[in-house]
Structure formats: structure tokens, C-alpha cells
Scaffold this motif. Structure first.
Motif, PDB file in Angstrom:
ATOM      1  N   PRO A  48      28.693  20.409  31.690  1.00 60.38           N
ATOM      2  CA  PRO A  48      29.506  20.831  31.846  1.00 60.38           C
ATOM      3  C   PRO A  48      29.605  22.241  32.511  1.00 60.38           C
ATOM      4  CG  PRO A  48      30.339  19.692  30.450  1.00 60.38           C
ATOM      5  CD  PRO A  48      28.440  19.862  29.990  1.00 60.38           C
ATOM      6  N   LEU A  49      30.130  22.895  33.332  1.00 57.39           N
ATOM      7  CA  LEU A  49      30.445  24.564  33.802  1.00 57.39           C
ATOM      8  C   LEU A  49      31.511  24.496  34.380  1.00 57.39           C
ATOM      9  CD1 LEU A  49      28.020  26.302  35.958  1.00 57.39           C
ATOM     10  CD2 LEU A  49      30.201  26.391  36.577  1.00 57.39           C
ATOM     11  N   MET A  50      32.146  25.334  33.556  1.00 60.46           N
ATOM     12  CA  MET A  50      33.265  26.254  33.494  1.00 60.46           C
ATOM     13  C   MET A  50      33.167  27.685  34.488  1.00 60.46           C
ATOM     14  SD  MET A  50      36.897  26.793  31.096  1.00 60.46           S
ATOM     15  CE  MET A  50      37.654  28.262  32.132  1.00 60.46           C
ATOM     16  N   ILE A  51      34.020  27.917  35.591  1.00 55.86           N
ATOM     17  CA  ILE A  51      34.580  29.030  36.223  1.00 55.86           C
ATOM     18  C   ILE A  51      35.592  29.819  35.158  1.00 55.86           C
ATOM     19  CG2 ILE A  51      36.009  28.611  37.473  1.00 55.86           C
ATOM     20  CD1 ILE A  51      34.583  31.021  39.456  1.00 55.86           C
ATOM     21  N   LEU A  52      34.556  31.092  34.373  1.00 53.64           N
ATOM     22  CA  LEU A  52      35.582  31.592  34.075  1.00 53.64           C
ATOM     23  C   LEU A  52      36.717  32.774  34.128  1.00 53.64           C
ATOM     24  CD1 LEU A  52      33.112  32.583  30.951  1.00 53.64           C
ATOM     25  CD2 LEU A  52      34.954  30.818  31.324  1.00 53.64           C
ATOM     26  N   GLU A  53      36.882  31.835  34.817  1.00 53.87           N
ATOM     27  CA  GLU A  53      38.242  32.886  36.180  1.00 53.87           C
ATOM     28  C   GLU A  53      39.471  33.664  35.952  1.00 53.87           C
ATOM     29  OE1 GLU A  53      40.250  35.125  38.049  1.00 53.87           O
ATOM     30  OE2 GLU A  53      38.484  34.333  39.694  1.00 53.87           O
ATOM     31  N   ASN A  54      39.719  34.527  34.840  1.00 53.85           N
ATOM     32  CA  ASN A  54      41.567  34.386  33.771  1.00 53.85           C
ATOM     33  C   ASN A  54      42.629  34.548  34.323  1.00 53.85           C
ATOM     34  OD1 ASN A  54      40.025  36.475  35.025  1.00 53.85           O
ATOM     35  ND2 ASN A  54      39.908  38.006  33.421  1.00 53.85           N
ATOM     36  N   VAL A  55      42.034  35.026  35.899  1.00 53.02           N
ATOM     37  CA  VAL A  55      43.699  35.284  36.479  1.00 53.02           C
ATOM     38  C   VAL A  55      44.222  33.973  36.787  1.00 53.02           C
ATOM     39  CG1 VAL A  55      45.040  35.944  38.557  1.00 53.02           C
ATOM     40  CG2 VAL A  55      42.762  37.607  38.369  1.00 53.02           C
ATOM     41  N   CYS A  56      43.797  33.032  36.202  1.00 48.50           N
ATOM     42  CA  CYS A  56      44.644  31.393  36.697  1.00 48.50           C
ATOM     43  C   CYS A  56      45.411  31.748  35.551  1.00 48.50           C
ATOM     44  CB  CYS A  56      43.673  30.275  37.095  1.00 48.50           C
ATOM     45  SG  CYS A  56      42.503  30.021  38.506  1.00 48.50           S
ATOM     46  N   TYR A  57      45.115  32.234  34.614  1.00 45.24           N
ATOM     47  CA  TYR A  57      45.859  32.111  33.211  1.00 45.24           C
ATOM     48  C   TYR A  57      46.453  32.860  32.871  1.00 45.24           C
ATOM     49  CZ  TYR A  57      43.078  27.888  31.838  1.00 45.24           C
ATOM     50  OH  TYR A  57      41.862  27.448  32.041  1.00 45.24           O
ATOM     51  N   ARG A  58      47.122  33.944  34.040  1.00 42.06           N
ATOM     52  CA  ARG A  58      47.968  35.236  34.072  1.00 42.06           C
ATOM     53  C   ARG A  58      49.502  34.426  34.107  1.00 42.06           C
ATOM     54  NH1 ARG A  58      48.306  39.745  38.667  1.00 42.06           N
ATOM     55  NH2 ARG A  58      50.027  38.798  39.252  1.00 42.06           N
ATOM     56  N   ARG A  59      50.436  34.851  33.483  1.00 53.70           N
ATOM     57  CA  ARG A  59      51.772  34.488  33.085  1.00 53.70           C
ATOM     58  C   ARG A  59      52.870  34.832  34.078  1.00 53.70           C
ATOM     59  NH1 ARG A  59      55.013  36.282  27.121  1.00 53.70           N
ATOM     60  NH2 ARG A  59      55.650  33.857  27.113  1.00 53.70           N
ATOM     61  N   ASP A  60      52.582  35.061  34.951  1.00 49.94           N
ATOM     62  CA  ASP A  60      53.697  35.004  36.101  1.00 49.94           C
ATOM     63  C   ASP A  60      53.014  34.038  36.582  1.00 49.94           C
ATOM     64  OD1 ASP A  60      51.299  36.556  36.497  1.00 49.94           O
ATOM     65  OD2 ASP A  60      52.683  37.953  37.869  1.00 49.94           O
ATOM     66  N   VAL A  61      51.540  33.705  37.047  1.00 48.12           N
ATOM     67  CA  VAL A  61      50.610  33.022  38.112  1.00 48.12           C
ATOM     68  C   VAL A  61      51.146  31.895  37.043  1.00 48.12           C
ATOM     69  CG1 VAL A  61      48.548  32.334  38.462  1.00 48.12           C
ATOM     70  CG2 VAL A  61      48.518  34.604  38.413  1.00 48.12           C
ATOM     71  N   MET A  62      50.833  31.609  36.231  1.00 47.71           N
ATOM     72  CA  MET A  62      50.650  30.211  34.754  1.00 47.71           C
ATOM     73  C   MET A  62      52.644  30.145  35.500  1.00 47.71           C
ATOM     74  SD  MET A  62      48.573  29.866  32.977  1.00 47.71           S
ATOM     75  CE  MET A  62      48.255  28.141  32.330  1.00 47.71           C
ATOM     76  N   ALA A  63      53.371  30.845  35.362  1.00 45.13           N
ATOM     77  CA  ALA A  63      55.067  30.423  35.804  1.00 45.13           C
ATOM     78  C   ALA A  63      54.661  29.839  37.096  1.00 45.13           C
ATOM     79  CB  ALA A  63      55.733  31.444  35.558  1.00 45.13           C
TER      80      ALA A  63
END
Ligand SMILES: NC(=O)c1ccc[n+]([C@@H]2O[C@H](COP(=O)([O-])OP(=O)(O)OC[C@H]3O[C@@H](n4cnc5c(N)ncnc54)[C@H](O)[C@@H]3O)[C@@H](O)[C@H]2O)c1
Length: 451
Positions: free
Chosen positions: A164-179
């Protein structure tokens, strides 16, 4: 430093929060597998410059990871990383640093489960392909690929090897983005119609350092990143913007990108910076830059949404990802310094309202659980989550929440926008990297509070 029975430091995020006096309910998975040797995952690092060391520092705060080996061709990067590792009480890893292919020796080891690759863009795909062939889980920095051929190399190798490969896109995990993701999933905005996103980051002091220098011998990313602005007119860095929107629109999971068209302004900012800081006669003032200062790309999706993606890195401006999400019931515009929302039936008619209460109400379960622990990690805490997701994925031998198809689809915006610009803003068709399976794939990103 306190050690556990495996000689590993007991510096979990738990401890940090306890020291801060936080009221903590200890969920079982919060212990990150402490003291259980069989639960530790063995992570190797390839590329430990600025970004690689940020991943390293997050991983060093956990107690469920060992680091058997690291690799970088820059002796300074190795030296700093070894100091970080020893400061946290971890055993000294083996080091691979002799030449561009030293990473192959790291990959040949059988005591590494996963690798985090944080090297210059042109190395992401070759290193990821070699890592998958060596049977490792791969976490690769953004963008994952620079050409359509590379996008397919990632997909084909992943399918052939089963690694498996994961793209480490951190912005997907930003608090307002996740809300906002949570709001989208709970239908606050109705059916989605449109989104905006982008990377609007004044990188002039990153592209030139020291002074107006770049290329081998320069500092940091100026050694390799600037060359892309000289040679390519494209959205060079699409994933920080498109990653969050793709998770909200279920791209590759019941929806897909169909086409894009791109437009670019003239290229002025980098030349102006060189002249302003080095004078008309400095050799770099003769260069002709290909990258238009502002590249605007419009994407349309199979489900009938449009997305405007902006790449804007050569002019003075405060940092922004330009995030907007709009549906049949309302919309939001949210960034670090501007967050507003309008929802028909809830907001005063025709008036924006602030988002504080909305963000609290729809705070994502992951942030509710780990927010205290994430606080010390990079980029406002989101970096904790992307590394947490990678480690948990490796530990559980699970499919990554942002997988190879996401990596290929988002990265493809660079070569497709380049071709659109080269052909007078022509329409470009996205390849179907999932080979038709997007129709039936079910979303897996951040469905609960685990990772
Ligand atoms: N997600 C984010 O927020 C974020 C932030 C910064 C950078 N990045 C991405 O991370 C990646 C790395 O960026 P950076 O800022 O750390 O750059 P950097 O130049 O600071 O570090 C890159 C490192 O790779 C090493 N390297 C080069 N060739 C190598 C080889 N053949 N083998 C081993 N090591 C090699 C270099 O010596 C250097 O230490 C880039 O793709 C960048 O776009 C992402």
C-alpha cells in the motif's frame, strides 16, 4: 528519560497532555501499543530535510515505533536527525548516505515495515516504486508524482506488489477542514455544487536562498524546487488544496474528476524579485521563467460539481489555501484568518455569519479524541494526524485512508494543467486510475475517531 521495557522512551502524547494539566480520558488505542514489542512498527526515513525531520519528530513522540534506519545524502541533515533521535532516547539507527542510490540499501533490509519519503519531487515516484517492490508500506510526501507516466507507475506498482501507498497530505487533517468535511457528510450545505481551493503561498524566499541563488549549492528547497518554476508552466503543487476538497466530494469513491482546463498569467514575480534583490546585472536576472505567476484550473466532476484550483507562489501575499465549499443549501469560505458560513434557514437571510459555533459543533471525532495530543506537532496539529494515520495503517496492515489512487488523481493535476496551458487552455481528460472502480468504491477517509 523514562524508558519502557524495550528501552524505548515513554514520551507519548499522553504524557505531554498530562503535563499540560489536560483532563484526559484515556481511550485504549491512545496508548499507541506501548510496551508491546509485537505492536511496534519499524519505520525507515528517506529524506530528512525540513519536512522529513518534521515527520521524524512526530514519530519520535510515539512509543509504538522503532526507527531501524534513516537515509539522506546531506551529512548535515543526517547529523541533525541523529541528534533528535538520541535526544529522545532512541537507539542510533543505521545511516545510509553515500550517493543517490543509498536508499536502495535501506529498502533491502527486512527489518523495516514502512518508509516515509520526504525527498525532492522528482524522486518521489522512483523511490516509492522501489519501496513498494521491496514490500514496504509507503508514505510519500506531496505531490506524489510529476507526470502522468509516474502516476500510472505508482498505481501499477501498487496493484502488482500489493504494497500500500499513502499520500501524506496533511491539510486533509486540518481541524477546520475536518469539521467542514463533517458538515458536508451531515448535509449542512445540501448537495455539493462547487468548491475553490489552492496554494497561495509567497515562496520567493524559499525559491531563492541565499539572496537570489538557487540550484545545487543553494539552501533548502531552493536546491531543487525553483528549477520547476523555470521549466514548467503548470499548477506545480495542487494537493494541499485539492486533497481536502477531494475527500469532501468523494473523489475515487463514487465520484471522479472528469476534465480540467487551465489558464495562467504572465510570469513576472520571480524576475522582479531577482532584480529587486540582486540588481539588473545579476546573472539570474537573464532567466526566462516558464511558470505563470497565477495558474487557475477548473475541474469538473462526474457528479456535476466544479472546482477552481489556484497556484500562486511568486507574488507578495499572506498564506492562503482559498478554501470554499458550496451546496444547494449554503456555503462556507474558510481559511486561517477568515472563516464564514451561510446556511439557508439557519443564518440571517443574505448575511454571512462567523463559524466558531459551527466548528465546535461539527469538530471531527478524530480531533475531539486527539486534539490535545496533536497540539505540539507541526502546522497547527494536523501533522500529528497524517503521521498517526500512516503508523496506524502500517500497524494494522490496513488500506491507507489516502491511497495510491488519491495520490495519482491529485498529482495528475500538474501534468494535465501543463498540457492544457501548452495547448491554449485546451480541455484535458483525467485518466481513470481506478479502472472504473471509482463507481463502487466506498469512502474510507476519517470515518471514525481511530485514524
Ligand atoms: N506537507 C507539507 O506540509 C510539506 C511541507 C514542506 C515540504 N513538503 C514536501 O516534502 C518534500 C521535501 O521537502 P523539504 O522541505 O523537506 O525539502 P528539503 O530540501 O529540506 O529536504 C529534502 C531532503 O531530501 C534529501 N535528498 C535529496 N536526494 C536524496 C536522495 N537521492 N536520497 C536521500 N535523500 C535525498 C536532501 O538531501 C534533503 O535533505 C517535498 O516534496 C515538499 O514538497 C511538504
Amino acid at each position: 528519560m523514562e524508558k519502557n521495557k524495550d528501552g524505548m522512551p515513554r514520551r507519548s502524547f499522553l504524557k505531554t497532555a498530562a503535563a499540560a494539566g489536560a483532563a484526559v480520558t484515556v481511550a485504549p488505542s491512545m496508548a499507541f501499543g506501548k510496551n508491546k514489542k509485537e505492536n511496534k512498527v519499524r519505520i525507515g526515513f528517506i529524506g530528512i530535510g525540513g519536512r522529513g525531520r518534521s515527520h521524524l519528530s512526530n514519530v519520535l513522540k510515539r512509543d509504538d515505533v522503532t526507527i531501524p534506519a534513516i537515509c539522506d545524502i546531506d551529512p548535515k541533515a543526517v547529523e541533525i536527525s541523529l541528534k533528535m533521535i538520541s535526544k529522545e532516547g532512541y537507539p542510533k539507527p543505521d545511516v545510509y548516505q553515500d550517493g543517490d542510490h543509498a536508499y536502495e540499501k535501506l529498502l533491502a533490509r527486512d527489518d523495516i515495515d514502512g518508509v516515509i519519503i520526504s525527498t525532492p519531487w522528482l524522486l518521489h515516484t522512483p523511490m516509492s516504486v522501489d519501496a513498494m517492490k521491496a514490500g514496504k508500506y509507503v508514505g510519500v510526501e506531496v505531490s506524489a508524482a510529476t507526470t502522468l507516466g509516474e502516476c500510472w507507475d505508482l498505481v501499477n506498482t501498487c496493484e502488482e506488489t500489493g504494497s500500500p501507498l499513502m499520500i501524506l497530505e496533511n491539510v486533509c487533517y486540518r481541524r477546520d477542514v475536518m469539521a467542514v468535511l463533517n458538515m458536508v457528510r451531515q448535509n449542512v450545505f445540501g448537495e455539493l455544487l462547487h468548491a475553490r481551493c489552492g496554494y497561495r503561498h509567497d515562496l520567493r524566499e524559499v525559491k531563492f536562498s541565499p539572496g537570489v541563488e538557487f540550484g545545487p549549492g543553494a539552501h533548502g528547497e531552493a536546491r531543487w524546487r525553483t528549477q520547476h518554476s523555470l521549466k514548467r508552466n503548470a499548477d506545480l503543487y495542487p494537493t494541499h488544496g485539492i486533497g481536502p476538497i477531494a475527500t469532501m466530494m468523494n473523489i475515487n469513491y463514487g465520484n471522479t474528476f472528469l476534465t480540467l482546463t487551465s489558464h495562467a498569467t504572465k510570469a513576472r514575480g520571480l524576475h522582479k524579485y531577482i532584480v529587486d534583490h540582486g540588481g539588473e546585472d545579476t546573472p539570474n536576472a537573464k532567466l526566462k521563467w516558464k511558470l505563470g505567476d497565477i495558474v487557475t484550473t477548473t475541474i469538473n466532476t462526474a457528479n456535476g460539481e466544479t472546482i477552481i484550483v489556484t497556484h500562486d507562489t511568486n507574488s507578495p501575499k499572506p498564506y492562503s489555501l482559498d478554501l470554499q465549499v458550496q451546496g444547494t443549501q449554503g456555503l462556507t469560505e474558510f481559511d486561517y484568518d477568515k472563516k464564514r458560513i451561510y446556511v439557508e434557514g439557519k443564518s440571517k437571510p443574505h448575511h454571512w455569519e462567523g463559524m466558531d459555533d459551527w466548528l465546535k459543533k461539527y469538530d471531527h471525532p478524530l480531533w475531539k479524541k486527539y486534539g490535545e495530543y496533536a497540539a505540539g506537532s507541526g502546522h497547527g496539529g494536523m501533522d500529528f494526524f497524517v503521521d498517526h494515520a500512516f503508523v496506524e495503517t502500517v500497524k494494522r496492515k490496513a488500506q491507507p485512508p489516502l491511497d495510491v489512487y488519491d495520490a495519482a488523481m491529485w498529482s495528475a493535476i500538474t501534468p494535465l494543467s501543463e498540457r492544457s496551458l501548452a495547448e491554449g487552455n485546451s480541455v484535458q481528460y483525467f485518466p481513470d486510475f481506478t479502472r472504473g472502480n471509482w463507481i463502487k468504491r466506498k469512502p474510507i477517509f476519517a470515518l471514525n475517531d481511530e485514524y
